[in-house]
Motif scaffolding. Sequence first.
Motif, PDB file in Angstrom:
ATOM      1  N   ARG A 168      -0.622  -0.470  -7.526  1.00 17.61           N
ATOM      2  CA  ARG A 168      -0.119   0.783  -6.265  1.00 17.61           C
ATOM      3  C   ARG A 168      -0.464   2.490  -7.029  1.00 17.61           C
ATOM      4  O   ARG A 168       1.242   2.901  -7.891  1.00 17.61           O
ATOM      5  CB  ARG A 168       0.603   0.640  -5.573  1.00 17.61           C
ATOM      6  CG  ARG A 168       0.580   1.636  -4.097  1.00 17.61           C
ATOM      7  CD  ARG A 168       1.302   1.698  -3.578  1.00 17.61           C
ATOM      8  NE  ARG A 168       1.266   2.738  -2.149  1.00 17.61           N
ATOM      9  CZ  ARG A 168       2.925   3.239  -1.777  1.00 17.61           C
ATOM     10  NH1 ARG A 168       4.064   2.388  -1.867  1.00 17.61           N
ATOM     11  NH2 ARG A 168       2.721   4.479  -0.841  1.00 17.61           N
ATOM     12  N   GLU A 220       2.385   4.913 -11.381  1.00 19.85           N
ATOM     13  CA  GLU A 220       1.978   3.169 -10.494  1.00 19.85           C
ATOM     14  C   GLU A 220       2.760   1.928 -11.986  1.00 19.85           C
ATOM     15  O   GLU A 220       2.762   2.008 -13.132  1.00 19.85           O
ATOM     16  CB  GLU A 220       0.620   3.358 -10.834  1.00 19.85           C
ATOM     17  CG  GLU A 220       0.221   3.987 -12.850  1.00 19.85           C
ATOM     18  CD  GLU A 220      -0.839   5.021 -13.034  1.00 19.85           C
ATOM     19  OE1 GLU A 220      -1.885   4.150 -12.190  1.00 19.85           O
ATOM     20  OE2 GLU A 220      -0.990   6.005 -12.585  1.00 19.85           O
ATOM     21  N   THR A 226      -7.087   0.987  -2.053  1.00 14.74           N
ATOM     22  CA  THR A 226      -6.750   0.414  -3.513  1.00 14.74           C
ATOM     23  C   THR A 226      -6.705  -1.064  -2.959  1.00 14.74           C
ATOM     24  O   THR A 226      -7.152  -2.084  -2.334  1.00 14.74           O
ATOM     25  CB  THR A 226      -5.339   0.055  -4.229  1.00 14.74           C
ATOM     26  OG1 THR A 226      -4.990   1.338  -3.119  1.00 14.74           O
ATOM     27  CG2 THR A 226      -4.636  -0.699  -5.299  1.00 14.74           C
ATOM     28  N   THR A 249       0.738  -1.511 -17.400  1.00 16.82           N
ATOM     29  CA  THR A 249       0.573  -1.208 -15.458  1.00 16.82           C
ATOM     30  C   THR A 249       0.713  -2.205 -15.196  1.00 16.82           C
ATOM     31  O   THR A 249       1.823  -3.495 -14.345  1.00 16.82           O
ATOM     32  CB  THR A 249      -0.431  -1.045 -14.469  1.00 16.82           C
ATOM     33  OG1 THR A 249      -1.608  -1.070 -14.985  1.00 16.82           O
ATOM     34  CG2 THR A 249       0.322   0.635 -14.875  1.00 16.82           C
ATOM     35  N   ARG A 270       1.098   6.368  -6.778  1.00 17.45           N
ATOM     36  CA  ARG A 270       1.851   7.084  -6.210  1.00 17.45           C
ATOM     37  C   ARG A 270       2.030   8.537  -7.120  1.00 17.45           C
ATOM     38  O   ARG A 270       3.003   8.654  -7.930  1.00 17.45           O
ATOM     39  CB  ARG A 270       3.199   6.316  -6.134  1.00 17.45           C
ATOM     40  CG  ARG A 270       3.502   5.134  -5.429  1.00 17.45           C
ATOM     41  CD  ARG A 270       4.707   4.509  -5.307  1.00 17.45           C
ATOM     42  NE  ARG A 270       5.478   4.490  -6.494  1.00 17.45           N
ATOM     43  CZ  ARG A 270       4.733   3.408  -7.320  1.00 17.45           C
ATOM     44  NH1 ARG A 270       4.352   2.097  -6.274  1.00 17.45           N
ATOM     45  NH2 ARG A 270       5.464   2.832  -8.752  1.00 17.45           N
TER      46      ARG A 270
END
Length: 293
Positions: A8, A26, A2, A53, A10
């Motif tokens: 991140r 995320e 990343t 995000t 997931r």
Amino acid sequence: MTAPGAPRIRARFLRVGGVPLHVRTEGNGPVCLLSGGLGSSWFDWDLVVPFLTPYRTVVRFDRPGYGLSAAEPATTSPAPTAAGEAERIRAVLDGLGLREPCTVAGHSLAAFHVEAFARLHPGRVAGLVLVDGSVEPAARPLPAPGLRDLAARAVAGTATALAVPYLFGPAARRLTARLATVRREDLAPPLLVRHCYRTGRALRALLRENVRYLDVAAELDELRRTRPLPEGLPVTVLAADDGCRSRRTEAWLAEQRELAALLGADYRTTAPAGHLVMFDRPDAVASAVLDTR
């Protein structure tokens, strides 16, 4: 790896109703859940997610048979219902340990699902966004729901045995997406389209949802009469305007305005955009989500 500063991602599988569902989370901040329309997969929201995000924890999932989710049992799974899809959303959030009120956004058919979620689980919703949502005023369920569901399964099974999804599924998906955008292209990753749409499970899921469409709409109409939305809930209806002044476009926008009036929602249009608003105007979709809270 990343990239530094990137949210991140997931990805995991949650067993919901005995079916492993592909779920992705995320970002950071208050939770929003994005649910795709008929035949959609998680990656159809890819262009919207980067706008969200920095400010939201974004949850996406594939309904059974779509994307990377497993298919429901071939003969024992119940036919799709509005209440069942609302319960699936609740179970996904619970499985992630996300029990605080969240914003739910549904595109097309999934607008039925997220509205049902808001009505059946009012304590779990902080905002509601209907992205070019399906509209079926005064819908009436069709007869013989069991036989229709059985027929959908049979057609999908026969087509799969003849390798129809394998041979034509990805091309049909790409054509459908092109027709649903003003840019006339499918912006989804080609390898993922090929992987997810050449399977019989995707075709079966699509046919089963399609034959139950009016039944789900009628079920939602009944919920509207008996289960009011939470008082003060922010609701947004985001309608796609393709920029054409055709009779079809004007009729669609009128239906979207009527839906907004029915729900006491903020009515917005975004242009130029086709039905896959997430491809043509991801910024407008993200703004509608962010403005609800």
